[in-house]
Design a protein around this motif. Sequence first.
Motif, short mmCIF file in Angstrom:
data_model
loop_
_atom_site.label_atom_id
_atom_site.label_comp_id
_atom_site.label_asym_id
_atom_site.label_seq_id
_atom_site.Cartn_x
_atom_site.Cartn_y
_atom_site.Cartn_z
N PHE A 178 -61.70 -0.76 -54.64
CA PHE A 178 -62.27 -2.09 -54.47
C PHE A 178 -61.94 -2.98 -55.67
N ALA A 179 -61.74 -2.37 -56.83
CA ALA A 179 -61.40 -3.17 -58.00
C ALA A 179 -60.06 -3.87 -57.83
N VAL A 180 -59.10 -3.19 -57.19
CA VAL A 180 -57.79 -3.82 -56.98
C VAL A 180 -57.69 -4.49 -55.63
N GLY A 181 -58.70 -4.29 -54.77
CA GLY A 181 -58.73 -5.02 -53.51
C GLY A 181 -58.06 -4.35 -52.34
N LEU A 182 -57.63 -3.09 -52.47
CA LEU A 182 -56.96 -2.42 -51.35
C LEU A 182 -58.02 -1.81 -50.44
N THR A 183 -58.64 -2.63 -49.63
CA THR A 183 -59.74 -2.21 -48.78
C THR A 183 -59.35 -2.14 -47.32
N CYS A 184 -58.06 -2.25 -47.01
CA CYS A 184 -57.64 -2.35 -45.61
C CYS A 184 -57.30 -0.99 -45.01
N GLY A 185 -57.52 0.09 -45.72
CA GLY A 185 -57.39 1.39 -45.10
C GLY A 185 -56.13 2.15 -45.44
N GLY A 186 -55.30 1.67 -46.35
CA GLY A 186 -54.04 2.33 -46.64
C GLY A 186 -53.91 2.79 -48.07
N THR A 187 -52.83 3.48 -48.34
CA THR A 187 -52.48 3.92 -49.68
C THR A 187 -51.00 3.62 -49.90
N ILE A 188 -50.66 3.12 -51.10
CA ILE A 188 -49.26 2.82 -51.39
C ILE A 188 -48.88 3.36 -52.76
N ASP A 189 -47.63 3.82 -52.86
CA ASP A 189 -47.00 4.15 -54.14
C ASP A 189 -46.02 3.03 -54.47
N VAL A 190 -46.06 2.55 -55.71
CA VAL A 190 -45.20 1.46 -56.14
C VAL A 190 -44.49 1.85 -57.42
N LEU A 191 -43.16 1.78 -57.42
CA LEU A 191 -42.35 2.05 -58.59
C LEU A 191 -42.12 0.75 -59.35
N VAL A 192 -42.45 0.75 -60.63
CA VAL A 192 -42.28 -0.44 -61.48
C VAL A 192 -41.31 -0.09 -62.59
N ARG A 193 -40.21 -0.85 -62.70
CA ARG A 193 -39.23 -0.62 -63.75
C ARG A 193 -38.53 -1.92 -64.11
N GLU A 194 -38.04 -1.98 -65.35
CA GLU A 194 -37.28 -3.17 -65.75
C GLU A 194 -35.89 -3.09 -65.14
N MET A 195 -35.39 -4.23 -64.69
CA MET A 195 -34.04 -4.31 -64.13
C MET A 195 -33.13 -4.97 -65.15
N GLY A 196 -32.38 -4.15 -65.87
CA GLY A 196 -31.54 -4.66 -66.94
C GLY A 196 -30.18 -5.12 -66.47
N ALA A 197 -29.32 -5.43 -67.43
CA ALA A 197 -27.99 -5.97 -67.12
C ALA A 197 -27.11 -4.94 -66.42
N GLU A 198 -27.46 -3.64 -66.53
CA GLU A 198 -26.61 -2.60 -65.93
C GLU A 198 -26.80 -2.50 -64.41
N VAL A 199 -27.83 -3.12 -63.88
CA VAL A 199 -28.09 -3.07 -62.43
C VAL A 199 -27.22 -4.12 -61.73
N PRO A 200 -26.36 -3.74 -60.79
CA PRO A 200 -25.40 -4.69 -60.18
C PRO A 200 -26.07 -5.61 -59.14
N LEU A 201 -27.00 -6.44 -59.60
CA LEU A 201 -27.73 -7.30 -58.68
C LEU A 201 -26.85 -8.39 -58.08
N GLY A 202 -25.84 -8.84 -58.85
CA GLY A 202 -24.92 -9.83 -58.30
C GLY A 202 -24.17 -9.30 -57.10
N ARG A 203 -23.71 -8.05 -57.18
CA ARG A 203 -23.02 -7.41 -56.07
C ARG A 203 -23.96 -7.27 -54.87
N LEU A 204 -25.22 -6.90 -55.13
CA LEU A 204 -26.20 -6.75 -54.06
C LEU A 204 -26.46 -8.08 -53.38
N ALA A 205 -26.69 -9.13 -54.17
CA ALA A 205 -26.97 -10.46 -53.60
C ALA A 205 -25.79 -10.97 -52.79
N ALA A 206 -24.57 -10.73 -53.29
CA ALA A 206 -23.38 -11.18 -52.57
C ALA A 206 -23.24 -10.44 -51.24
N GLY A 207 -23.52 -9.14 -51.23
CA GLY A 207 -23.44 -8.37 -49.99
C GLY A 207 -24.44 -8.85 -48.97
#
Length: 369
Positions: free
Chosen positions: A85-114
């Motif tokens: 209830f503190a975070v507000g997830l009261t709708c009946g589910g459970t989620i796992d969330v991966l949090v990481r920094e996306m540095g310059a080595e991640v080819p996001l330009g290639r992904l966006a272009a695709g």
Amino acid sequence: MRHVIDQAAAWQRSGTRFAMATVVRTWGSSPHGPGASMLVSEAGRVVGSVSGGCVEAAVCALAEDVLAGAAPVLGRWGVGDEDAFAVGLTCGGTIDVLVREMGAEVPLGRLAAGIASGAPVALVTPVSGAGCLVVGGGTTTGSLGDPRADRAAALAAEGMLGRGASGLMTSGDVTGRDGATDDTACAPARELLVQSFASRPQLLIFGAAEFARPLADIGAALGHRVTVCDARPAFAAAERFPRADDVVTARPDRWFRAHEDLVDASTAVCVLTHDPRFDVPVLALALRSRAGYVGAMGSRRTHEDRLGRLRAAGTTEAELARLRSPIGLDLGGRGPEETAVSIVAEVVAVRRGGTALPLTLRAGPVHRG
């Protein structure tokens, strides 16, 4: 998700540091499935969503820790937790969330272009460890730090990309499969998050009348590749449909026949011309095609007349049963904008297998799967 990746690529180009939070697993009712992402910049700007608002504040706190130097983290929230209830997830589910920094080595330009080109492409991120891969079109960009791991991960991701699926995959799952070479089979198994970006579903609008304008706008907002086609040049004017990908002047049936090889189960066909000279020929083609949704505007009287004309054109009863006419759900709306909402609502319900009933009349989880 497209706007999230576009923003991530823009921040990367400008040198802005940011973290990406991505849904890895869900159980029970969850508004977003695996692959949904949210960005948090070093200045505190947020783009995207992982829970529809339930846990975003808690995820932002984790992202701030990661940007301050903490290791990537896999957070879990659900109604069974003491802080649900503190975070507000009261709708009946459970989620796992991966949090990481996306540095310059991640080819996001290639992904966006695709993604922008409409070609199927996937982002592969290890749940633990560094590196990222972008896979698609037979090519791999980026690295997980080991050529063997890259090849094994690419094989695993291609299988999910071919199904348009996002979620967890173990790269070791490719061992022994056709196409797995000795060095991929020997690569250490890694748990990977695969985010697939398949081709955008098509929304084909035949008849560039006033009702087509908000339909094109809403369809584009929902991620469709929108084509508006009308045989009348005065109506098929690009400036009337700024969010459409293509606005063409052609007979609808001729255009459809020339592009039928691009029609698949994710394609929605909406015929709005109100003219049997144009409606009947293109509907006959669409109802025989692989299109997942075929709808036509008109009154019930128009619908009955149209059915007779389609039967005379050789359309079978099984094909006629696919026709959504009068088009849209009964929302009680009026005018082009509200009519467009009813049409898109029906398209979504058909594509997702929804009942189109009020949620108050249904039991069980709000969000399926």
